[in-house]
Each structure stands twice: as C-alpha cells, then as structure tokens.
Design a protein around this motif. Sequence first.
Motif: not given
Length: 271
Positions: A14-30
Amino acid sequence: MTLPSRYWADLPWPAFRSLPANTIAVLPVASIEQHGPHLPVSVDTTINQGVVGRTLKVIPADLPVLVLPTQSVALSVEHLRYPGTLTTSAETLLALVCDIGASVARAGVKRLVFVNSHGGNVSALDIAARRLRIEQGLFAVNAMWARMGKPEALRDAVEGRFGIHAGRDETSVMLALTPHLVHMDKARNFVSRWQGVSNETPSMAPDAGAPLAWQAQDLHPAGAVGDASAATVEIGEALLDHAAARMAALWQQVAAMDVEAWLSNAPDPDA
C-alpha cells in the motif's frame, strides 16, 4: 515527504500508492567476477553497495529514493576464462533490467537510475535505458561511479588509463570496505599488456573512438591490471566520499527534473 525506508523491498504494497511524484528508483547493477589473485569475486558488488550506502548517508532526508535489490550477476563474459566468474548473456541482462524497469513503472515511479559498477555492463544498460524510455515512459539514467571522476590529488595518467581492473583504486576501496577479503601480499603492479603496445596502435584506444574487444587474459594473465600494490585505505575512503558526493548530486538533479515536460515532447516539423 520522508519515506519510511530507503529500500524498495522494505515497503508494504500500500505504501507504493502514495509515493512522492518525484520518487527515484535506484537499481544497482554489479558483477561477480574474478579480480586478480588478491581480491574476491565480489568486488563490483561490494563496491556498488558501498557507494550506494555512503550516498544514502549524504543525501537530504526528504529526497525520495528507493534502492532496488542489487543485481549482482550481470555481463562478465570478458572474464569467462577465470573460474569463479558468474555471468549472464547480454540478452539476459537486457531482458532482466527491462523487466525490473517495467515493474518500477507499474508502481507509478517515473525516474530510474542505474548505479553500475562494472564496465562490461555499460552497453547493455545503455540499451535498457533507451528501451525503458520508449516502452515504459521512464526517465532513465545510466550512472557508473568509476566514470564520475576522482579527487584531483588521486588522478594518475597511467593508472587512470590502464589500471581499469583490480588496480590501485578498486583495491583501495575494498581495503576501506572489506579489508579482511583483500590479500595485499598478492597485490603487485599488474602492468597491462596494452600499455606496452598502445603507442604503436593509438587508433585503437578507447578515446580514439575505435576500442578493440578484449578479454581479461589479453591484458594480463593474472586477471588484473593496475598498480594494486599502491592501494591504501585512505585512497579508498577518498574515492568513496567523492563517488557519494557525485552520486548524491545526480540523484537530486534527477528528482528535480520536470520529467512530465521532458517526456511530453512530440515530433513537430514546424518547430
């Protein structure tokens, strides 16, 4: 808005329903790949997590960043001749990253930053970022800590050009993060074979626009290139601080970007 956690996996759905509009997803790739006789195969994953962790400590508390699970196994085909290396194919990595990006988009997040710590991933991640822009409408950025510069005092022409794998810098960062996994008694100056012939073949240098394809054993049979014997904890800490500052600045700029305006442009012959 301050998020309850900096890590995507910690949030209930449910927390994903109210994320700020400018949320950044960071995907670490190693990667999990050989790094010479003195370092573990975990180097790129350890350094990636170290850079991300230090960046999280210096960004503003209200910057909406969610770090996705680290993709530790990626594209390491140039190290296949060395046991212990794990790799995907380019096609598998591209499909995996694009599938993750599609899931990010379904959660309503429009900003995605790859934090890459392995040079062999760059081309596939460039393609993935473009594909996610086209297919998912994501604002995607491909960032690599090692390509974001070094402190002025640590710039070295020879090491910067040839010490690209398990040399001074990566060994130093590992000394700062996991010293118990570093075998300095086996560290030495692993002089790249390319250093010996580069003056005769300047047109094949990466900065000449015509880099050659290579595998690790082509550059040095030990699987490392660069002066690992020059590594210190102090150099490692300086590199981590620098990388975190540069990464933090990038994340803040991505969060501030007017993504809707950027993505809404359409072809116009009269523009």
